[in-house]
Design a protein around this motif. Structure first.
Motif, mmCIF file in Angstrom:
data_model
loop_
_atom_site.group_PDB
_atom_site.id
_atom_site.type_symbol
_atom_site.label_atom_id
_atom_site.label_comp_id
_atom_site.label_asym_id
_atom_site.label_seq_id
_atom_site.Cartn_x
_atom_site.Cartn_y
_atom_site.Cartn_z
ATOM 1 N N TYR A 243 -2.641 -22.439 -24.044
ATOM 2 C CA TYR A 243 -3.011 -23.591 -24.182
ATOM 3 C C TYR A 243 -2.816 -24.393 -25.312
ATOM 4 N N SER A 244 -2.197 -23.705 -26.645
ATOM 5 C CA SER A 244 -2.022 -24.461 -27.613
ATOM 6 C C SER A 244 -0.760 -24.349 -28.268
ATOM 7 N N ARG A 245 0.282 -23.462 -27.568
ATOM 8 C CA ARG A 245 1.685 -23.404 -27.891
ATOM 9 C C ARG A 245 2.326 -24.928 -28.377
ATOM 10 N N GLU A 246 2.212 -25.841 -27.432
ATOM 11 C CA GLU A 246 2.849 -27.035 -27.463
ATOM 12 C C GLU A 246 2.438 -27.800 -28.622
ATOM 13 N N GLU A 247 0.992 -27.663 -28.890
ATOM 14 C CA GLU A 247 0.424 -28.479 -30.109
ATOM 15 C C GLU A 247 1.011 -27.834 -31.404
ATOM 16 N N VAL A 248 0.808 -26.543 -31.389
ATOM 17 C CA VAL A 248 1.391 -25.689 -32.880
ATOM 18 C C VAL A 248 2.547 -26.083 -33.104
ATOM 19 N N ALA A 249 3.602 -25.869 -32.009
ATOM 20 C CA ALA A 249 4.850 -26.151 -32.214
ATOM 21 C C ALA A 249 5.270 -27.605 -32.706
ATOM 22 N N ALA A 250 4.497 -28.519 -32.187
ATOM 23 C CA ALA A 250 4.757 -30.118 -32.859
ATOM 24 C C ALA A 250 3.843 -30.438 -34.141
ATOM 25 N N GLY A 251 3.229 -29.261 -34.492
ATOM 26 C CA GLY A 251 2.526 -29.739 -35.695
ATOM 27 C C GLY A 251 1.171 -30.240 -35.710
ATOM 28 N N ARG A 252 0.975 -30.600 -34.550
ATOM 29 C CA ARG A 252 -0.578 -31.252 -34.432
ATOM 30 C C ARG A 252 -1.640 -30.043 -34.497
ATOM 31 N N LEU A 253 -1.467 -28.880 -34.306
ATOM 32 C CA LEU A 253 -2.372 -27.762 -34.716
ATOM 33 C C LEU A 253 -1.691 -26.879 -35.492
ATOM 34 N N ALA A 254 -2.388 -25.971 -36.186
ATOM 35 C CA ALA A 254 -1.965 -25.046 -36.789
ATOM 36 C C ALA A 254 -2.992 -23.740 -36.693
ATOM 37 N N VAL A 255 -2.177 -22.392 -36.460
ATOM 38 C CA VAL A 255 -3.132 -21.193 -36.421
ATOM 39 C C VAL A 255 -3.821 -20.937 -37.653
ATOM 40 N N ALA A 256 -5.052 -20.803 -37.808
ATOM 41 C CA ALA A 256 -5.920 -20.615 -38.739
ATOM 42 C C ALA A 256 -5.932 -19.351 -39.452
ATOM 43 N N LEU A 257 -5.570 -18.380 -38.336
ATOM 44 C CA LEU A 257 -5.620 -17.033 -39.143
ATOM 45 C C LEU A 257 -4.610 -16.270 -37.902
ATOM 46 N N ASP A 258 -3.760 -15.427 -38.399
ATOM 47 C CA ASP A 258 -2.970 -14.548 -37.276
ATOM 48 C C ASP A 258 -3.801 -13.280 -37.238
ATOM 49 N N CYS A 259 -4.680 -13.537 -36.179
ATOM 50 C CA CYS A 259 -5.419 -12.444 -35.775
ATOM 51 C C CYS A 259 -5.822 -12.423 -34.234
ATOM 52 N N PRO A 260 -4.767 -12.491 -33.411
ATOM 53 C CA PRO A 260 -4.901 -12.813 -31.864
ATOM 54 C C PRO A 260 -5.772 -11.380 -31.555
ATOM 55 N N TRP A 261 -6.547 -11.823 -30.306
ATOM 56 C CA TRP A 261 -7.277 -10.956 -29.812
ATOM 57 C C TRP A 261 -7.277 -11.054 -28.215
ATOM 58 N N PRO A 262 -6.753 -9.804 -27.712
ATOM 59 C CA PRO A 262 -6.815 -9.995 -26.244
ATOM 60 C C PRO A 262 -7.913 -10.081 -25.605
ATOM 61 N N THR A 263 -8.284 -10.756 -24.627
ATOM 62 C CA THR A 263 -9.518 -10.851 -23.862
ATOM 63 C C THR A 263 -9.383 -10.057 -22.586
ATOM 64 N N GLU A 264 -10.720 -9.554 -22.098
ATOM 65 C CA GLU A 264 -10.940 -8.828 -21.038
ATOM 66 C C GLU A 264 -10.113 -9.541 -19.823
ATOM 67 N N PHE A 265 -10.184 -10.588 -19.657
ATOM 68 C CA PHE A 265 -9.999 -11.462 -18.688
ATOM 69 C C PHE A 265 -8.384 -11.873 -18.387
ATOM 70 N N ALA A 266 -7.945 -11.880 -17.259
ATOM 71 C CA ALA A 266 -6.571 -12.065 -17.221
ATOM 72 C C ALA A 266 -6.370 -13.310 -16.044
ATOM 73 N N TYR A 267 -5.353 -13.906 -15.965
ATOM 74 C CA TYR A 267 -5.080 -14.674 -14.743
ATOM 75 C C TYR A 267 -4.400 -13.890 -13.719
ATOM 76 N N TYR A 268 -4.838 -14.267 -12.518
ATOM 77 C CA TYR A 268 -4.453 -13.589 -11.227
ATOM 78 C C TYR A 268 -4.063 -14.633 -10.201
ATOM 79 N N ALA A 269 -2.901 -14.564 -9.590
ATOM 80 C CA ALA A 269 -2.617 -15.371 -7.976
ATOM 81 C C ALA A 269 -3.399 -14.607 -6.966
ATOM 82 N N VAL A 270 -4.173 -15.558 -6.379
ATOM 83 C CA VAL A 270 -5.020 -14.920 -5.290
ATOM 84 C C VAL A 270 -5.020 -15.595 -3.924
ATOM 85 N N THR A 271 -4.356 -15.013 -2.986
ATOM 86 C CA THR A 271 -4.397 -15.491 -1.660
ATOM 87 C C THR A 271 -5.032 -14.611 -0.472
#
Length: 294
Positions: A243-271
């Motif tokens: 959700y923030s890649r475009e803003e970071v790439a454009a310089g509108r946002l910066a990553v405060a700390l390079d410590c990403p943490w995977p969440t338990e949740f994921a995105y699924y396509a459901v039919t």
């Protein structure tokens, strides 16, 4: 019984038996609860027997109703399937996709043109809603859901598991105290998700608990609102990286700390089961998987 079948009453019977609720049957049919109740009474009068018993939780099929309900339900499901096949045979195929607003705005919609260029014969309609859609009663072909993937009775295709990263306005970070460890984020206002759980879980993953500063800060119910608040310099937001890649790439946002943490949740396509037998749905799901992997 005459040749003229009480189709509306039979549909009310099928849906009320499916959900065990007059209210949910009414929602599925797009009518009022009173209209469903009236149709059920008319049907019971016509066949001369009680089909439902009322309980404090809704309605239950009687012995007589339970004998015929599977046949009725199967008949209406077959009608629905027949309509789907008629739609699939059209030269221009239409398809409805439902997902949460943040995912639609930040990930799906910017990429949708690539699908359209590959499949110009498919018209895609995107519904952005935070409400969990019931695929059995809504004309939605593919729902993109964020969760643990436990959706009984549906086809579930894993797409991606985004990571949570802390982002903020570059100016806010430049003017504030330095951030070298996760605990340093607590020196800034925290921008929270609606249930105030993401910051708590993220900091706990790095051994930080029982700090009253973890719970404070403004709260927002959509990630794109968190991103906008962070851009405005209101604090540090913990958002999924997609959700923030475009803003970071454009310089509108910066990553405060390079410590990403995977969440338990994921995105699924459901039919619905067998929905991918439709060429348009199969093409869209395949495209989603390819896009998610890149």
């Amino acid at each position: 019984m005459g040749r003229v079948l009480p189709l509306l009453a039979l549909r009310a019977f099928a849906e009320a038996g499916r959900y065990g609720s007059v209210k949910r049957a009414a929602e599925a049919m797009g009518v009022t609860s009173g209209a469903v109740s009236q149709q059920l009474r008319l049907l019971e009068e016509r066949v001369g027997t009680s089909l439902f018993s009322r309980t404090r939780y809704g309605v239950e099929l009687t012995e007589a109703g339970a004998k015929v309900h599977p046949v009725m339900l199967r008949a209406f499901d077959q009608i629905e399937s027949g309509l789907d096949k008629l739609e699939a045979d059209k030269t221009v195929q239409s398809m409805t996709i439902c997902t949460v607003p943040s995912f639609a705005a930040s990930w799906l919609v910017p990429r949708l043109g690539r699908f359209t260029s590959l499949h110009p014969e498919v018209e895609v309609r995107v519904e952005a809603s935070s409400t969990l859609v019931d695929l059995h009663k809504r004309r939605v072909d593919v729902a993109i859901r964020h969760g643990l993937g436990d959706y009984p009775g549906l086809e579930v295709i894993p797409l991606m598991a985004p990571e949570l990263i802390p982002v903020a306005s570059p100016r806010l970070l430049a003017e504030g105290p330095s951030i070298n460890r996760p605990v340093d984020c607590l020196a800034y206002p925290l921008l929270q998700d609606s249930d105030r759980s993401d910051w708590r879980l993220w900091l706990k993953a790095f051994g930080i608990e029982d700090d009253p500063r973890i719970e404070r800060g403004q709260a927002f119910d959509e990630d794109f609102l968190l991103v906008r608040a962070a851009e405005a310099g209101q604090g540090i937001a913990l958002v999924r990286d997609i959700y923030s890649r475009e803003e970071v790439a454009a310089g509108r946002l910066a990553v405060a700390l390079d410590c990403p943490w995977p969440t338990e949740f994921a995105y699924y396509a459901v039919t619905l089961p067998q929905a991918t037998e439709r060429p348009a749905v199969a093409a869209f799901v395949s495209w989603l998987i390819r896009e998610a992997r890149t």
